[in-house]
Scaffold this motif. Sequence first.
Motif, PDB file in Angstrom:
ATOM      1  N   GLU A   7    -109.059  67.175  31.357  1.00  0.00           N
ATOM      2  CA  GLU A   7    -108.886  66.694  32.729  1.00  0.00           C
ATOM      3  C   GLU A   7    -108.319  67.798  33.620  1.00  0.00           C
ATOM      4  N   LEU A   8    -107.384  68.573  33.093  1.00  0.00           N
ATOM      5  CA  LEU A   8    -106.797  69.657  33.869  1.00  0.00           C
ATOM      6  C   LEU A   8    -107.826  70.743  34.161  1.00  0.00           C
ATOM      7  N   LEU A   9    -108.667  71.069  33.187  1.00  0.00           N
ATOM      8  CA  LEU A   9    -109.716  72.062  33.407  1.00  0.00           C
ATOM      9  C   LEU A   9    -110.739  71.560  34.423  1.00  0.00           C
ATOM     10  N   ALA A  10    -111.062  70.280  34.357  1.00  0.00           N
ATOM     11  CA  ALA A  10    -111.992  69.707  35.331  1.00  0.00           C
ATOM     12  C   ALA A  10    -111.401  69.767  36.738  1.00  0.00           C
ATOM     13  N   TRP A  11    -110.097  69.534  36.842  1.00  0.00           N
ATOM     14  CA  TRP A  11    -109.406  69.646  38.139  1.00  0.00           C
ATOM     15  C   TRP A  11    -109.539  71.060  38.695  1.00  0.00           C
ATOM     16  N   ALA A  12    -109.283  72.072  37.860  1.00  0.00           N
ATOM     17  CA  ALA A  12    -109.353  73.462  38.317  1.00  0.00           C
ATOM     18  C   ALA A  12    -110.767  73.828  38.754  1.00  0.00           C
ATOM     19  N   GLU A  13    -111.747  73.359  38.020  1.00  0.00           N
ATOM     20  CA  GLU A  13    -113.144  73.647  38.358  1.00  0.00           C
ATOM     21  C   GLU A  13    -113.505  72.982  39.680  1.00  0.00           C
ATOM     22  N   ARG A  14    -113.065  71.756  39.848  1.00  0.00           N
ATOM     23  CA  ARG A  14    -113.381  71.006  41.072  1.00  0.00           C
ATOM     24  C   ARG A  14    -112.712  71.630  42.293  1.00  0.00           C
ATOM     25  N   LYS A  15    -111.491  72.129  42.106  1.00  0.00           N
ATOM     26  CA  LYS A  15    -110.734  72.706  43.217  1.00  0.00           C
ATOM     27  C   LYS A  15    -111.076  74.162  43.470  1.00  0.00           C
ATOM     28  N   GLY A  16    -111.768  74.785  42.517  1.00  0.00           N
ATOM     29  CA  GLY A  16    -111.983  76.214  42.618  1.00  0.00           C
ATOM     30  C   GLY A  16    -110.684  76.982  42.469  1.00  0.00           C
ATOM     31  N   GLY A  17    -109.758  76.442  41.661  1.00  0.00           N
ATOM     32  CA  GLY A  17    -108.435  77.032  41.505  1.00  0.00           C
ATOM     33  C   GLY A  17    -108.221  77.614  40.121  1.00  0.00           C
ATOM     34  N   TYR A  18    -106.953  77.890  39.804  1.00  0.00           N
ATOM     35  CA  TYR A  18    -106.610  78.504  38.529  1.00  0.00           C
ATOM     36  C   TYR A  18    -105.409  77.806  37.899  1.00  0.00           C
ATOM     37  N   PRO A  64    -111.995  79.607  29.811  1.00  0.00           N
ATOM     38  CA  PRO A  64    -111.508  80.969  30.112  1.00  0.00           C
ATOM     39  C   PRO A  64    -111.732  81.425  31.532  1.00  0.00           C
ATOM     40  N   GLU A  65    -112.686  80.835  32.236  1.00  0.00           N
ATOM     41  CA  GLU A  65    -112.956  81.277  33.602  1.00  0.00           C
ATOM     42  C   GLU A  65    -111.951  80.712  34.607  1.00  0.00           C
ATOM     43  N   ARG A  66    -111.140  79.735  34.191  1.00  0.00           N
ATOM     44  CA  ARG A  66    -110.210  79.100  35.132  1.00  0.00           C
ATOM     45  C   ARG A  66    -108.753  79.198  34.689  1.00  0.00           C
ATOM     46  N   VAL A  67    -108.470  79.912  33.601  1.00  0.00           N
ATOM     47  CA  VAL A  67    -107.110  79.953  33.058  1.00  0.00           C
ATOM     48  C   VAL A  67    -106.607  81.388  32.968  1.00  0.00           C
ATOM     49  N   VAL A  68    -105.421  81.614  33.517  1.00  0.00           N
ATOM     50  CA  VAL A  68    -104.676  82.865  33.305  1.00  0.00           C
ATOM     51  C   VAL A  68    -103.701  82.604  32.168  1.00  0.00           C
ATOM     52  N   TYR A  69    -103.760  83.437  31.159  1.00  0.00           N
ATOM     53  CA  TYR A  69    -102.966  83.217  29.944  1.00  0.00           C
ATOM     54  C   TYR A  69    -101.812  84.215  29.909  1.00  0.00           C
ATOM     55  N   ILE A  70    -100.603  83.722  29.618  1.00  0.00           N
ATOM     56  CA  ILE A  70     -99.405  84.563  29.584  1.00  0.00           C
ATOM     57  C   ILE A  70     -98.749  84.457  28.210  1.00  0.00           C
ATOM     58  N   GLY A  71     -98.385  85.597  27.634  1.00  0.00           N
ATOM     59  CA  GLY A  71     -97.687  85.600  26.359  1.00  0.00           C
ATOM     60  C   GLY A  71     -96.914  86.889  26.190  1.00  0.00           C
ATOM     61  N   GLY A  72     -96.332  87.059  25.009  1.00  0.00           N
ATOM     62  CA  GLY A  72     -95.565  88.270  24.751  1.00  0.00           C
ATOM     63  C   GLY A  72     -95.011  88.294  23.345  1.00  0.00           C
ATOM     64  N   PHE A  73     -94.227  89.313  23.049  1.00  0.00           N
ATOM     65  CA  PHE A  73     -93.731  89.550  21.695  1.00  0.00           C
ATOM     66  C   PHE A  73     -92.213  89.495  21.613  1.00  0.00           C
TER      67      PHE A  73
END
Length: 478
Positions: free
Chosen positions: A268-279, A304-313
């Motif tokens: 549902e969250l991915l569908a929201w981002a696609e519909r809004k043209g957001g990230y 992957p086209e609508r998500v910025v992924y953050i991580g670290g060590f």
Amino acid sequence: MKEIMEPWMLDPDTPIYIQISDHFKNEIGSGRLSSGSRLPSVRHLAEHLGVSMTPVEWAYRQLVAEGFIESRPRVGYLASEIPQPYNASALPKISREEEAAHASRIRPEREYLYDFHLSRNDFSLFPLHTWRHLETRILKQEGERLLFYGDPQGEWGLRCEVAAYLKQYRGVVCGPEQVVIGSEQFLLMSCLAHILKPIEQHIAAENPVYPLLPGTFRELGFDVSPIPLDKDGISMSSLEASGARLVGVSPSHHFPSTLMMPIRSRMELLAWAERKGGYIIEDDYSGEFRYFGRPIPSLQGLGPERVVYIGGFSQTLAPAVCVHYLVLPLPLIERYKELYRRVLFEQSSSRLHQRTLEKFIAEGHLTKHIRKLRRIYKAKYEAIVQAAGQHFGDKAEIVGEGAGFHILLRVRCAQPVSRLIAAAEQAGVHVASTAYTWLDPSEKPEGIHEIIAGFAGIPLELIDPGMKALREAWDPLI
């Protein structure tokens, strides 16, 4: 039963519970097993497949955690409704060796006898000898070449290793050209905010939440809308009503609540981002650390086209390594390069650490180290849950999803939470309140205080007496 799973389907080279779990994911995701369909009981499926009940129980437990099925008392296990399309191929492939191994950034001002620091890991486990050997080798091989400015996006070799690691163990879909390395998350989030500002200057964030993401964006001129949580994570109705086109979430292990977002909510969250043209900005802090079953795959792998992924060590190794990363969708890579051309910033993470970490990952030391941490942290997690339950009883609700590095103690107390923290300190116990995580404090339940107790850094033998000392300190207050 035959249309669900047959004994001949089992592969001798893959753990049975993974095969069962993946089979039902495919059946439910494809619609072949419709919403509300009842799965066979644990005993029935185990007898049908000719296996023990344990792998079936583990498979069902994994499916419940990821939201593919739900367990109802006196009814059994039922298939959940999964929005389409669901890409089951995005699930990370983890080696048999990896599967067999499953078993407050706020610095305290003084030493504590029982230090339940919310984000301190067990530094005694750091592979110092291996790290020192690799660093010495890198220095001998490359010497003074490491002293000059490196690639502002991060060393190419490390980005290749990070991309491969994330693909295998977190289900992230990316290439090394999408990875951006930085010394710590504030710098990377500041960079991200500058990239996104021409697109949208309004961002939504979970409430409560670790304040780094919303705080950084607010400082750079963004409007920030706090969005409450429901049992499945961020409230989609409230997100829709906010009008934002950007949102920050931590779907695999929310801080501080420990919630995990089920597959239905993720879609549902991915569908929201696609519909809004957001990230969507996915903070995958502690995503590798789940102590029962497999780690929950990343949201990024599903969209992957609508998500910025953050991580670290900082947690898998140590904060002093100073290596974090962004994974940017391809459309944002050019924006990153444009920002660099305008500003000409330099890489903030040490080239020596980057090159050492590259070899550390490439030679298999990282996965070996994480397997060791999971085994030890699982024992600590079980110990703190047992100790808290034994010493607090019905005086506190214990919240923890078998992942990450902390549990929550929810206690009823008419006194300010500062009284609880002060009483703990007087008893030599360090814990933290979740009060600072509420962007909108009016949403916080009245009369209930949530206390964070980290378990990764405290010695195993001190967990039980630490919980006992905390309960005794709080006896007059709760």
